[in-house]
Design a protein around this motif. Structure first.
Motif, mmCIF file in Angstrom:
data_model
loop_
_atom_site.group_PDB
_atom_site.id
_atom_site.type_symbol
_atom_site.label_atom_id
_atom_site.label_comp_id
_atom_site.label_asym_id
_atom_site.label_seq_id
_atom_site.Cartn_x
_atom_site.Cartn_y
_atom_site.Cartn_z
ATOM 1 N N GLU A 165 -4.570 0.023 6.325
ATOM 2 C CA GLU A 165 -4.247 0.630 5.039
ATOM 3 C C GLU A 165 -5.301 0.353 3.968
ATOM 4 O O GLU A 165 -5.706 1.263 3.229
ATOM 5 N N LEU A 174 12.709 -1.438 -8.239
ATOM 6 C CA LEU A 174 11.376 -0.943 -8.577
ATOM 7 C C LEU A 174 11.536 -0.208 -9.918
ATOM 8 O O LEU A 174 12.539 0.441 -10.129
ATOM 9 N N PHE A 181 -1.350 -4.462 6.024
ATOM 10 C CA PHE A 181 -0.707 -3.604 7.013
ATOM 11 C C PHE A 181 -1.728 -2.676 7.653
ATOM 12 O O PHE A 181 -2.367 -1.871 6.959
ATOM 13 N N PHE A 209 11.153 -6.919 4.085
ATOM 14 C CA PHE A 209 10.722 -7.473 5.372
ATOM 15 C C PHE A 209 9.229 -7.791 5.387
ATOM 16 O O PHE A 209 8.759 -8.566 6.216
ATOM 17 N N TRP A 242 10.187 2.440 -11.024
ATOM 18 C CA TRP A 242 9.964 3.891 -11.040
ATOM 19 C C TRP A 242 10.559 4.578 -9.826
ATOM 20 O O TRP A 242 10.665 3.993 -8.755
ATOM 21 N N ALA A 243 10.871 5.871 -9.988
ATOM 22 C CA ALA A 243 10.994 6.777 -8.850
ATOM 23 C C ALA A 243 9.603 7.361 -8.700
ATOM 24 O O ALA A 243 9.057 7.923 -9.658
ATOM 25 N N CYS A 244 8.991 7.181 -7.543
ATOM 26 C CA CYS A 244 7.584 7.558 -7.423
ATOM 27 C C CYS A 244 7.266 7.959 -5.997
ATOM 28 O O CYS A 244 7.987 7.607 -5.062
ATOM 29 N N PRO A 266 8.769 -3.323 0.810
ATOM 30 C CA PRO A 266 10.117 -3.641 1.290
ATOM 31 C C PRO A 266 10.210 -5.123 1.670
ATOM 32 O O PRO A 266 9.207 -5.728 2.081
ATOM 33 N N GLY A 272 0.819 -1.206 0.000
ATOM 34 C CA GLY A 272 0.000 0.000 0.000
ATOM 35 C C GLY A 272 0.854 1.256 0.000
ATOM 36 O O GLY A 272 0.401 2.310 0.424
ATOM 37 N N GLY A 273 2.096 1.127 -0.475
ATOM 38 C CA GLY A 273 2.993 2.271 -0.493
ATOM 39 C C GLY A 273 3.070 2.916 -1.864
ATOM 40 O O GLY A 273 2.204 2.689 -2.718
ATOM 41 N N ASN A 274 4.109 3.711 -2.074
ATOM 42 C CA ASN A 274 4.289 4.437 -3.341
ATOM 43 C C ASN A 274 4.233 3.497 -4.542
ATOM 44 O O ASN A 274 3.422 3.675 -5.457
ATOM 45 N N GLY A 275 5.122 2.505 -4.519
ATOM 46 C CA GLY A 275 5.256 1.598 -5.663
ATOM 47 C C GLY A 275 3.995 0.783 -5.904
ATOM 48 O O GLY A 275 3.603 0.554 -7.061
ATOM 49 N N PRO A 298 10.839 -4.691 -6.156
ATOM 50 C CA PRO A 298 12.013 -5.566 -6.249
ATOM 51 C C PRO A 298 11.852 -6.831 -5.398
ATOM 52 O O PRO A 298 11.124 -6.823 -4.406
#
Ligand code: NAD
Length: 406
Positions: A37, A145, A34, A93, A147-149, A91, A10-13, A116
């Motif tokens: 979210e 990943l 998580f 983990f 993208w830069a996002c 990530p 649920g993050g940027n990527g 990744p």
């Protein structure tokens, strides 16, 4: 209708992956286990006519794209129903939690993709699925990943600042054919770029990971003989490295290359994707580097590294001290160098430079991954929080190379 894809995270990527896959015709189930979210994303989408906006800048042109996801949920039974492709975009983990949650929905022919993947990804999948199911699924492991996002508004609007030209990865085909052709399928979900470049044995992505050596060599170089006194400012991370650190990084990388060579020579697997760090820099950053004479000068004069500083904590005295709780340690040791050390141990290859950095790092972290009294073997009391093969009881060459043998 469309490929059934679970986007984990649920993050940027994860927002970008979900948006682009939906825009490219997939049946997208976004799953986050998580906290609250999933509920928060659902609520944000509902307030926006169910549309996730992706601001996509590529080659100087910005497009506003509105995507419709099939569902956002915390429930693996909803997300995982008849799934073709599971895409982990979190990530490292957080991978295990998703794999365990989705296990009942993972069937022969499912594709599991880490984007990744991060070091140890195949060991974790094998450890959680067990040898039988693990042999029947197809794995894809990508080095980064795409993208830069960054999220502009959680659940509602994400921005892609840049897309990589190409992305290096590896595929391990299952004994049961997957329901989608893995690489072309992912390519169609991501769009034209990055161009997916999958080759070689799946371990190549673990061994070829650069963060595990770069971040740790630079941390070690800066702080191993630190006198404990606070500094008025945080030292430059890359621009601050000296020849000694460059030489240490060179040696660590050479140890990994020697390991890759030993594995390829003795087992007949393709690990050509494992590059020496100097060659990797020339490949990825060649045009950004102004002085290529040594590894250290290349890193110091890499324009894209300009201004980056060491992670520090600032005390009440206003002075900086190293932050060993930063991801350069908390990720790159247990989800990085310990794994490579674990593989080297199984292939009986000495790695004195990696050992030196690991011994120092675990001490700063207050953990025991390698046990000094057992000759530095990967059997410390904290290996449960790593993705070393030993943690999953994978201790033979065959087990480490994975099922099925490629
Ligand atoms: P992120 O920081 O946005 O991911 C955070 C997400 O991870 C959370 O939203 C949650 O879904 C999950 N998460 C966090 N803590 C958790 C926990 N305790 N338990 C379960 N789940 C938890 O990450 P991102 O920016 O999407 O990046 C994903 C990966 O790609 C990371 O490994 C990152 O280092 C890498 N990366 C990111 C970028 C970028 O531009 N964002 C660029 C290159 C590489």
């Amino acid at each position: 209708s469309g490929v059934k894809v679970v986007i984990c995270g649920g993050g940027n990527g994860a927002h970008v992956a979900a948006g682009l896959a939906a825009l490219n015709g997939a049946d997208v189930r976004m799953m986050s286990t998580f906290s609250d979210e999933a509920e928060r994303i659902s609520a944000a989408l509902a307030a926006n006519n169910g549309l996730l906006r992706v601001t996509y800048t590529d080659a100087g042109t910005t497009k506003e794209l509105d995507a419709k996801l099939s569902v956002v949920t915390k429930d693996p039974a909803v997300a995982g129903k008849d799934v073709d492709l599971i895409l982990l975009v979190v990530p490292a983990f957080a991978h295990a939690g998703y794999l365990r949650a989705l296990l009942p929905n993972i069937t022969p022919g499912t594709v599991i993709c880490g984007m990744p993947g991060s070091p140890g990804f195949p060991f974790e999948v094998d450890g959680i699925l067990g040898p039988e199911l693990s042999a029947q699924v197809t794995l894809m492991d990508w080095a980064t990943l795409p993208w830069a996002c960054r999220l502009l508004e959680f659940g509602r609007h994400v921005e892609v600042l840049g897309t990589k030209e190409s992305m290096r990865g590896s595929v391990r085909l299952g004994t049961v054919p997957s329901r989608v052709d893995p690489v072309p399928c992912l390519q169609s979900l991501l769009g034209q770029r990055p161009v997916l470049n999958a080759s070689g044995h799946i371990l190549g992505i673990t061994l070829g990971s650069v963060n595990q050596i770069v971040h740790l060599a630079v941390m070690y170089g800066q702080w191993y003989n630190w006198d404990g006194k606070g500094l008025p400012e945080s030292p430059l991370f890359y621009q601050g490295i000296n020849e000694e650190t460059g030489s240490l990084l060179n040696s660590m990388s050479a140890e990994i290359c020697a390991l890759a060579k030993k594995i390829s020579d003795t087992q007949g697997v393709d690990l050509k994707s494992v590059l020496h760090i100097y060659d990797w820099y020339m490949d990825c950053y060649g045009k950004d580097i102004s002085d290529k004479s040594t590894l250290a000068t290349s890193m110091r004069t890499n324009a894209s590294y300009r201004g980056l500083r060491h992670p520090t904590v600032v005390g009440e005295d206003g002075l900086h001290r190293p932050n060993y709780g930063y991801r350069y340690m908390t990720e790159d040791v247990p989800f990085g160098l310990v794994i490579t050390k674990g593989i080297a141990e199984i292939f009986q290859l000495p790695t004195p430079n990696i050992d030196r950095v690991l011994a120092w790092s675990q001490k700063q972290m207050g953990k025991e991954f390698v046990r000094e009294s057992a000759g530095g073997r990967v059997c410390g009391s904290d290996i449960g929080m790593t993705r070393a093969p030993q943690r999953y009881g994978l201790t033979t060459v065959e087990q480490v190379l994975g099922v099925p043998k490629q």
